[in-house]
Design a protein around this motif. Structure first.
Motif, PDB file in Angstrom:
ATOM      1  N   GLU A  58     160.365 -52.450  44.238  1.00 36.42           N
ATOM      2  CA  GLU A  58     161.508 -52.954  44.806  1.00 36.42           C
ATOM      3  C   GLU A  58     162.641 -51.849  45.148  1.00 36.42           C
ATOM      4  OE1 GLU A  58     162.177 -56.632  42.967  1.00 36.42           O
ATOM      5  OE2 GLU A  58     160.468 -57.544  43.903  1.00 36.42           O
ATOM      6  N   LEU A  59     162.952 -51.512  43.739  1.00 37.83           N
ATOM      7  CA  LEU A  59     164.218 -50.489  43.802  1.00 37.83           C
ATOM      8  C   LEU A  59     164.040 -49.337  44.634  1.00 37.83           C
ATOM      9  CD1 LEU A  59     166.896 -50.924  42.318  1.00 37.83           C
ATOM     10  CD2 LEU A  59     165.973 -49.152  40.472  1.00 37.83           C
ATOM     11  N   LEU A  60     162.720 -48.393  44.769  1.00 37.36           N
ATOM     12  CA  LEU A  60     162.499 -47.451  45.300  1.00 37.36           C
ATOM     13  C   LEU A  60     162.491 -47.822  46.909  1.00 37.36           C
ATOM     14  CD1 LEU A  60     159.562 -46.067  43.286  1.00 37.36           C
ATOM     15  CD2 LEU A  60     161.957 -45.342  43.127  1.00 37.36           C
ATOM     16  N   ALA A  61     162.035 -48.837  47.256  1.00 40.12           N
ATOM     17  CA  ALA A  61     162.189 -49.401  48.472  1.00 40.12           C
ATOM     18  C   ALA A  61     163.648 -49.486  49.140  1.00 40.12           C
ATOM     19  CB  ALA A  61     161.383 -50.624  48.946  1.00 40.12           C
ATOM     20  N   LEU A  62     164.477 -50.039  48.225  1.00 40.02           N
ATOM     21  CA  LEU A  62     165.939 -50.193  48.531  1.00 40.02           C
ATOM     22  C   LEU A  62     166.627 -48.846  48.632  1.00 40.02           C
ATOM     23  CD1 LEU A  62     168.497 -51.904  48.248  1.00 40.02           C
ATOM     24  CD2 LEU A  62     168.736 -51.510  46.072  1.00 40.02           C
ATOM     25  N   PHE A  63     166.230 -47.814  47.844  1.00 43.59           N
ATOM     26  CA  PHE A  63     166.800 -46.480  47.938  1.00 43.59           C
ATOM     27  C   PHE A  63     166.334 -45.934  49.494  1.00 43.59           C
ATOM     28  CE2 PHE A  63     166.200 -45.460  43.305  1.00 43.59           C
ATOM     29  CZ  PHE A  63     167.322 -46.235  42.932  1.00 43.59           C
ATOM     30  N   ARG A  64     165.344 -46.140  49.861  1.00 39.08           N
ATOM     31  CA  ARG A  64     164.850 -45.678  51.216  1.00 39.08           C
ATOM     32  C   ARG A  64     165.586 -46.420  52.344  1.00 39.08           C
ATOM     33  NH1 ARG A  64     163.402 -41.003  51.099  1.00 39.08           N
ATOM     34  NH2 ARG A  64     163.811 -41.486  53.346  1.00 39.08           N
ATOM     35  N   GLN A  65     166.112 -47.644  52.131  1.00 39.14           N
ATOM     36  CA  GLN A  65     166.779 -48.433  52.946  1.00 39.14           C
ATOM     37  C   GLN A  65     168.023 -47.973  53.199  1.00 39.14           C
ATOM     38  OE1 GLN A  65     165.336 -50.700  54.787  1.00 39.14           O
ATOM     39  NE2 GLN A  65     167.248 -51.074  56.024  1.00 39.14           N
ATOM     40  N   LEU A  66     168.769 -47.721  51.963  1.00 39.78           N
ATOM     41  CA  LEU A  66     170.176 -47.250  51.667  1.00 39.78           C
ATOM     42  C   LEU A  66     170.509 -45.948  52.601  1.00 39.78           C
ATOM     43  CD1 LEU A  66     170.946 -48.241  48.048  1.00 39.78           C
ATOM     44  CD2 LEU A  66     171.716 -49.492  50.077  1.00 39.78           C
ATOM     45  N   VAL A  67     169.594 -45.135  52.649  1.00 40.93           N
ATOM     46  CA  VAL A  67     169.738 -43.555  53.040  1.00 40.93           C
ATOM     47  C   VAL A  67     169.278 -43.753  54.606  1.00 40.93           C
ATOM     48  CG1 VAL A  67     169.591 -42.522  50.822  1.00 40.93           C
ATOM     49  CG2 VAL A  67     167.436 -42.672  52.318  1.00 40.93           C
ATOM     50  N   LYS A  68     168.797 -44.654  55.028  1.00 40.06           N
ATOM     51  CA  LYS A  68     168.165 -44.730  56.363  1.00 40.06           C
ATOM     52  C   LYS A  68     169.119 -44.262  57.434  1.00 40.06           C
ATOM     53  CE  LYS A  68     164.876 -47.782  57.202  1.00 40.06           C
ATOM     54  NZ  LYS A  68     163.917 -48.860  57.718  1.00 40.06           N
ATOM     55  N   GLY A  69     170.257 -44.837  57.535  1.00 43.06           N
ATOM     56  CA  GLY A  69     171.429 -44.477  58.362  1.00 43.06           C
ATOM     57  C   GLY A  69     172.042 -43.089  58.387  1.00 43.06           C
ATOM     58  N   GLY A  70     171.543 -42.430  57.406  1.00 40.02           N
ATOM     59  CA  GLY A  70     172.162 -41.051  57.233  1.00 40.02           C
ATOM     60  C   GLY A  70     173.446 -41.062  56.621  1.00 40.02           C
ATOM     61  N   GLU A  71     174.188 -42.439  56.278  1.00 38.10           N
ATOM     62  CA  GLU A  71     175.453 -42.250  55.720  1.00 38.10           C
ATOM     63  C   GLU A  71     175.534 -42.177  54.307  1.00 38.10           C
ATOM     64  OE1 GLU A  71     176.924 -46.011  57.227  1.00 38.10           O
ATOM     65  OE2 GLU A  71     176.930 -45.566  59.398  1.00 38.10           O
ATOM     66  N   ARG A  72     174.726 -42.434  53.685  1.00 36.05           N
ATOM     67  CA  ARG A  72     174.565 -42.326  51.897  1.00 36.05           C
ATOM     68  C   ARG A  72     173.438 -41.262  51.772  1.00 36.05           C
ATOM     69  NH1 ARG A  72     174.058 -47.856  52.578  1.00 36.05           N
ATOM     70  NH2 ARG A  72     176.060 -48.904  52.696  1.00 36.05           N
ATOM     71  N   SER A  73     173.459 -40.621  50.542  1.00 37.78           N
ATOM     72  CA  SER A  73     172.702 -39.857  49.873  1.00 37.78           C
ATOM     73  C   SER A  73     172.546 -40.497  48.529  1.00 37.78           C
ATOM     74  CB  SER A  73     172.904 -38.591  49.911  1.00 37.78           C
ATOM     75  OG  SER A  73     173.293 -37.970  51.252  1.00 37.78           O
TER      76      SER A  73
END
Length: 248
Positions: free
Chosen positions: A166-181
Motif C-alpha cells: 500500500e505504501l509503495l503504491a502511494l509513493f508511485r501515486q505521489l510522484v505521478k504528476g512530476g511535482e514531487r520526488s
C-alpha cells in the motif's frame, strides 16, 4: 534542474567513514538508497540534512545551496527518519496544530483530506498507531505543506507485506504528476523492484553505483555464474556484491 544534488559528501567517525558520496534526483522520480545495515545510508541522509555536520561535500536542493538556504529549503522538504515514536502521548491533531506554525504553505484542507485518505483518526494518540500508520501520518504532514521532496529512512521496515505494498503504491501515486520526488533508504530490495526509478548503492561508506534502475541492474550482470540465464535481481546483486568482500 535536479531536485537534489549531492556531491562529494564525506563524514568521518572514529570507526566509520562515509566517503565521497555523489548522486542526484530529477523531478518526479523515486530513488532507492540501498546497502546493508551499517553501510552508511542513515549517515548519508543525516549529513545531507545537516543533522550531523559533514566534513566535505555540497548539497543542492531545488537549485539552491542547502547550507546557505536551509530554512527556505525545508519549506519544500518532507522528512521521515527512523524512530518515529516521538510525542507518543500527543493526539495527531495536536501535533499538526504545532507543526503547521513552521510552514508558510500549510494547507489545512489538504491535511484533513490526507487524514481521510489514510484512515487516520486525528483524536488518536501516536502510541495508538501501527508502524505503517505512523509513516502515513508523517507523509500526511509533509504533503500538507506541499513538500516537493520526501526523504524517508527505512519507511517500509517493520510493515507487513500488505501495508508495504500500500505504501509503495502511494509513493508511485505521489510522484505521478512530476511535482514531487522521493528518496528512501531501504535494505528490502524487493520494494525497489516495485517502485524505484533510480538506485544508489552504498557499501562500507563508499558509493558503488548510482543510476537509473535498468542501467544499474545491467551494470552488475557480470556477477552471474557461468551458464546462469536471466537478469540478476536487486537482491541477488546485493547478496553477491556483499559476499565478494568476504571471498577476497
Amino acid at each position: 534542474m535536479h531536485v537534489l544534488s549531492v556531491k562529494g559528501l564525506s563524514k568521518r567517525y572514529p570507526n566509520f567513514t562515509l566517503q565521497n558520496i555523489t548522486f542526484s534526483i530529477k523531478p518526479g522520480r523515486i530513488m532507492g538508497l540501498i546497502g546493508k545495515n551499517g553501510a552508511g545510508k542513515s549517515t548519508t541522509l543525516k549529513s545531507m540534512l545537516n543533522l550531523v555536520h559533514p566534513d566535505e561535500g555540497t548539497i543542492q536542493m531545488f537549485g539552491k545551496d542547502f547550507k546557505q538556504n536551509e530554512e527556505s529549503c525545508k519549506q519544500d522538504l518532507g522528512v521521515v527518519l527512523g524512530g518515529i515514536d516521538f510525542y507518543n502521548h500527543k493526539k495527531l491533531k495536536d501535533i499538526a496544530k504545532v507543526t503547521k506554525r513552521f510552514y508558510k504553505n500549510w494547507d489545512e484542507a489538504a491535511f484533513q483530506k490526507y487524514l481521510q485518505t489514510f484512515s487516520l483518526d486525528p483524536n488518536k494518540k501516536v502510541k495508538e498507531l501501527s508502524t505503517g500508520m505512523k509513516v502515513k501520518f508523517m507523509i500526511a504532514i509533509a504533503l500538507s505543506h506541499r513538500a516537493k521532496l520526501l526523504i524517508l529512512d527505512e519507511p517500509t521496515s517493520g510493515l507487513d507485506p500488505v501495508s508495504r505494498d500500500e505504501l509503495l503504491a502511494l509513493f508511485r501515486q505521489l510522484v505521478k504528476g512530476g511535482e514531487r520526488s522521493i528518496l528512501f533508504s531501504t535494505h528490502i530490495t524487493s520494494d525497489l523492484e516495485k517502485c524505484a526509478d533510480d538506485i544508489t548503492y552504498i557499501k562500507d561508506g563508499k558509493l558503488l553505483k548510482s543510476a537509473e534502475k535498468s542501467v544499474f541492474i545491467n551494470s552488475f550482470q557480470h556477477l552471474k555464474e557461468p551458464g546462469e540465464t536471466g537478469a540478476l535481481s536487486l537482491e541477488e546483486i546485493m547478496i553477491r556484491t556483499e559476499r565478494r568482500a568476504y571471498d577476497v
